[in-house]
Write a protein that holds these residues in place. Structure first.
Motif, mmCIF file in Angstrom:
data_model
loop_
_atom_site.group_PDB
_atom_site.id
_atom_site.type_symbol
_atom_site.label_atom_id
_atom_site.label_comp_id
_atom_site.label_asym_id
_atom_site.label_seq_id
_atom_site.Cartn_x
_atom_site.Cartn_y
_atom_site.Cartn_z
ATOM 1 N N MET A 234 0.840 -1.201 0.000
ATOM 2 C CA MET A 234 0.000 0.000 0.000
ATOM 3 C C MET A 234 0.873 1.248 0.000
ATOM 4 O O MET A 234 1.804 1.374 0.800
ATOM 5 C CB MET A 234 -0.916 0.023 1.233
ATOM 6 C CG MET A 234 -1.777 1.264 1.339
ATOM 7 S SD MET A 234 -2.687 1.345 2.886
ATOM 8 C CE MET A 234 -3.630 2.841 2.646
ATOM 9 N N LEU A 235 0.592 2.176 -0.896
ATOM 10 C CA LEU A 235 1.280 3.458 -0.924
ATOM 11 C C LEU A 235 0.638 4.422 0.071
ATOM 12 O O LEU A 235 -0.560 4.352 0.338
ATOM 13 C CB LEU A 235 1.225 4.063 -2.328
ATOM 14 C CG LEU A 235 1.934 3.285 -3.440
ATOM 15 C CD1 LEU A 235 1.682 3.955 -4.782
ATOM 16 C CD2 LEU A 235 3.429 3.170 -3.161
ATOM 17 N N ALA A 236 1.445 5.308 0.616
ATOM 18 C CA ALA A 236 0.914 6.292 1.561
ATOM 19 C C ALA A 236 -0.101 7.188 0.851
ATOM 20 O O ALA A 236 0.159 7.670 -0.252
ATOM 21 C CB ALA A 236 2.032 7.124 2.143
ATOM 22 N N PRO A 237 -1.251 7.420 1.462
ATOM 23 C CA PRO A 237 -2.255 8.291 0.841
ATOM 24 C C PRO A 237 -1.816 9.743 0.894
ATOM 25 O O PRO A 237 -0.904 10.097 1.654
ATOM 26 C CB PRO A 237 -3.491 8.056 1.707
ATOM 27 C CG PRO A 237 -2.941 7.678 3.042
ATOM 28 C CD PRO A 237 -1.690 6.901 2.769
ATOM 29 N N PRO A 238 -2.448 10.619 0.123
ATOM 30 C CA PRO A 238 -2.114 12.048 0.209
ATOM 31 C C PRO A 238 -2.523 12.612 1.569
ATOM 32 O O PRO A 238 -3.317 12.009 2.296
ATOM 33 C CB PRO A 238 -2.944 12.665 -0.914
ATOM 34 C CG PRO A 238 -4.075 11.719 -1.122
ATOM 35 C CD PRO A 238 -3.509 10.354 -0.863
ATOM 36 N N PHE B 113 -2.463 -0.822 7.762
ATOM 37 C CA PHE B 113 -2.817 -1.727 6.659
ATOM 38 C C PHE B 113 -1.929 -2.966 6.684
ATOM 39 O O PHE B 113 -2.411 -4.105 6.570
ATOM 40 C CB PHE B 113 -2.675 -0.996 5.325
ATOM 41 C CG PHE B 113 -2.944 -1.851 4.127
ATOM 42 C CD1 PHE B 113 -4.231 -2.035 3.648
ATOM 43 C CD2 PHE B 113 -1.887 -2.484 3.462
ATOM 44 C CE1 PHE B 113 -4.473 -2.840 2.541
ATOM 45 C CE2 PHE B 113 -2.107 -3.287 2.360
ATOM 46 C CZ PHE B 113 -3.407 -3.468 1.896
ATOM 47 N N ASN B 114 -0.639 -2.744 6.877
ATOM 48 C CA ASN B 114 0.300 -3.874 6.880
ATOM 49 C C ASN B 114 0.097 -4.767 8.101
ATOM 50 O O ASN B 114 0.183 -5.997 7.991
ATOM 51 C CB ASN B 114 1.735 -3.348 6.835
ATOM 52 C CG ASN B 114 2.084 -2.728 5.498
ATOM 53 O OD1 ASN B 114 1.502 -3.098 4.470
ATOM 54 N ND2 ASN B 114 3.027 -1.793 5.488
ATOM 55 N N TYR B 115 -0.172 -4.170 9.265
ATOM 56 C CA TYR B 115 -0.391 -4.962 10.472
ATOM 57 C C TYR B 115 -1.624 -5.858 10.320
ATOM 58 O O TYR B 115 -1.625 -7.014 10.746
ATOM 59 C CB TYR B 115 -0.548 -4.052 11.689
ATOM 60 C CG TYR B 115 0.720 -3.349 12.115
ATOM 61 C CD1 TYR B 115 1.969 -3.928 11.927
ATOM 62 C CD2 TYR B 115 0.674 -2.092 12.723
ATOM 63 C CE1 TYR B 115 3.132 -3.287 12.318
ATOM 64 C CE2 TYR B 115 1.828 -1.438 13.123
ATOM 65 C CZ TYR B 115 3.061 -2.037 12.910
ATOM 66 O OH TYR B 115 4.200 -1.393 13.299
ATOM 67 N N VAL B 116 -2.676 -5.313 9.727
ATOM 68 C CA VAL B 116 -3.881 -6.113 9.487
ATOM 69 C C VAL B 116 -3.555 -7.255 8.529
ATOM 70 O O VAL B 116 -3.936 -8.409 8.747
ATOM 71 C CB VAL B 116 -5.012 -5.238 8.926
ATOM 72 C CG1 VAL B 116 -6.176 -6.105 8.437
ATOM 73 C CG2 VAL B 116 -5.487 -4.240 9.977
ATOM 74 N N LYS B 117 -2.844 -6.926 7.464
ATOM 75 C CA LYS B 117 -2.485 -7.918 6.450
ATOM 76 C C LYS B 117 -1.596 -9.015 7.027
ATOM 77 O O LYS B 117 -1.695 -10.196 6.648
ATOM 78 C CB LYS B 117 -1.779 -7.225 5.286
ATOM 79 C CG LYS B 117 -1.544 -8.104 4.067
ATOM 80 C CD LYS B 117 -0.937 -7.280 2.932
ATOM 81 C CE LYS B 117 -0.693 -8.152 1.703
ATOM 82 N NZ LYS B 117 -0.085 -7.349 0.596
ATOM 83 N N GLU B 118 -0.720 -8.641 7.968
ATOM 84 C CA GLU B 118 0.202 -9.609 8.571
ATOM 85 C C GLU B 118 -0.456 -10.475 9.635
ATOM 86 O O GLU B 118 0.165 -11.396 10.165
ATOM 87 C CB GLU B 118 1.385 -8.858 9.188
ATOM 88 C CG GLU B 118 2.297 -8.194 8.151
ATOM 89 C CD GLU B 118 3.233 -7.168 8.767
ATOM 90 O OE1 GLU B 118 3.248 -7.055 10.024
ATOM 91 O OE2 GLU B 118 3.927 -6.460 8.014
#
Length: 495
Positions: free
Chosen positions: A1-5, A81-86
């Motif tokens: 996931m890229l950082a949002p604006p 996002f990454n913590y949820v995915k992991e």
């Protein structure tokens, strides 16, 4: 996931905009107009942060997604996002963003494959504003793609009484608010684009002052928006219903107290305030004052307490937000016109102050003579607490209470009123009205809120000179309170 604006709205700015779009615009475009945060207000903010950290112990073993600073929330969104995915089951300060609206959540927990949201408050109940908070968080989180099966507010249980080690499960109450915030989702969805447009405007929205300036929160742009309000305005009205009457008069174009029509509907206390302001004369009920003074018995003691309160009880037998007495000042006068003796006590920081406070106070107050206080309800409540904590001293405490006389009484009842009191019976207003050369403006610590904050923070202060300076300032402030009562009584005796 890229950082949002970078986000346009956050939870705090959304709530600010709901209260007043003009405040939102000023916050975004002219932040220099904001009033500085007071020491006591900052202490409340800091306490909220500490309570939030403590509540994490309800769900141990989580990962922390909080940003390194307030400009790094977009990285927190990526981390969450990454913590949820992991596959992490507990995430602290989880951050989500949808349509340039940011929402950070205190605790996100997965139970049996379902996600539960928890927002922590240092309050002792669920307030309506919390529901609006939570509704926005729910909207952003679910629209960002994470389904929530429940949303709860975690708040302080003020019935918890500590004994021994802190019981986290007893300290907090967890209450689901899912049903209420689901009902608010259409309002949230409609409000977001409206407030985003406010932020994009080149000029400040036009919004007259009104009750919204302090409801539900005091606005930090009031000094700017209220600068046209003169001295001795209708907003100086005091007493029941004063706020509504003030705005009613203001909307009729009446700004000054002197311009309030004689037939305008005011209660008796407000009518007296306006009448005295117009005439410039005092109101004195000589008979009532004589009756008040006749009840006093020498030696006279003038007594004042200072207290602090914290969300997390520190000592056995104490509850959240229970007032802890840490200081007193007592002035004693043995006969009319006689010399004044002063006694004071200030607790060492970081230790339970209650037992030493009580023993020193009992020694200072003797066994006979009137004890004058200003707002007896406060001192009585603290003495009741002390009697509960130290039942063997209950009779001695009750004997003190029977000797107490409330010096605020003749001013609250308007038996003695001067225009300079501006409708108030606070000692901070009464004192300079009666004794113009005495006021709290020159004191380093000049109000009870700052005194409470200063004392509590002493336990964390490492600089000995700062500790010494602060303790001296605390002693001066509390002594000022009781000396003020001495001088006020002198004035009453000369009426």
């Amino acid at each position: 996931m890229l950082a949002p604006p970078r986000h346009i709205l956050s939870k705090s700015t959304f709530i600010k905009g709901c209260q007043c779009p003009k405040a939102l615009w000023l916050y975004k475009h002219q932040p220099d107009l904001r009033a500085a945060v007071s020491n006591s207000q900052q202490a409340i903010f800091d306490q909220g942060t500490s309570v939030g950290k403590l509540a994490e112990q309800l769900f141990p073993g989580g990962v922390d997604a909080r940003p390194v600073d307030t400009y790094s929330y977009q990285q927190s969104v990526v981390d969450t996002f990454n913590y949820v995915k992991e596959g992490h089951k507990v995430i602290y300060e989880a951050a989500f963003q949808y349509d340039q609206v940011l929402a950070a959540l205190d605790i996100l927990v997965q139970k049996r494959g379902k996600w539960h949201a928890y927002e922590v408050k240092s309050s002792t109940s669920v307030k309506d504003t919390f529901l609006q908070d939570a509704a926005l968080q729910y909207f952003v989180i679910t629209q960002a793609g994470l389904p929530l099966v429940d949303f709860s507010i975690v708040y302080i249980n003020n019935e918890y009484e500590r004994y021994g080690a802190l019981d986290i499960d007893q300290l907090f109450t967890v209450e689901s608010v899912l049903e209420q915030i689901l009902e608010l989702q259409p309002q949230i969805a409609a409000k977001i684009p409206e407030l985003k447009e406010v932020v994009k405007q080149k000029a400040s929205p036009s919004r007259a002052i009104g009750p919204h300036c302090s409801d539900p929160y005091g606005c930090d742009f009031m000094d700017h928006c209220w600068q046209h309000i003169p001295e001795d305005s209708v907003f100086d009205l005091r007493g029941h219903g004063a706020g509504a009457r003030s705005f009613e008069l203001y909307e009729q174009g009446i700004l000054h107290l002197k311009d309030i029509p004689d037939d305008y509907h005011l209660n008796s206390s407000q009518a007296l305030q306006v009448q005295c302001h117009k005439s410039g004369e005092a109101h004195i009920d000589q008979q009532a004052l004589t009756e008040f003074l006749d009840q006093l018995e020498y030696p006279l003691y003038f007594m004042d307490f200072e207290t602090y309160q914290v969300a997390v009880p520190e000592w056995d037998g104490t509850r959240p937000y229970q007032q802890m007495p840490f200081q007193y000042s007592v002035h004693r006068q043995d006969s009319p016109g006689g010399d004044i003796a002063h006694f004071e006590w200030l607790a060492p920081s970081g230790a339970d102050p209650r037992k030493a406070f009580l023993s020193n106070l009992l020694a200072a107050l003797g066994t006979e003579g009137s004890i004058l206080v200003y707002n007896a309800a406060f001192e009585n409540s603290r003495l009741n607490d002390l009697a509960y904590w130290f039942p063997r001293k209950a009779k001695a405490i009750e004997a003190l209470q029977e000797r107490m006389v409330d010096l605020m009484s003749p001013f609250r009842s308007k038996h003695y009123y001067l225009p300079a009191m501006k409708g108030s019976y606070s000692i901070k207003q009464v004192l300079p009205a009666l004794v113009p050369h005495m006021n709290y403006d020159e004191l380093e610590i000049g109000n009870g809120g700052d005194a409470s904050t200063a004392f509590y923070q002493l336990q964390f202060e490492k600089d000995a000179s700062v500790v010494e300076q602060t303790r001296a300032a605390l002693l001066r402030y509390c002594a000022m309170d009781t000396e003020a009562m001495v001088r006020v009584l002198e004035k009453l005796n000369k009426v």
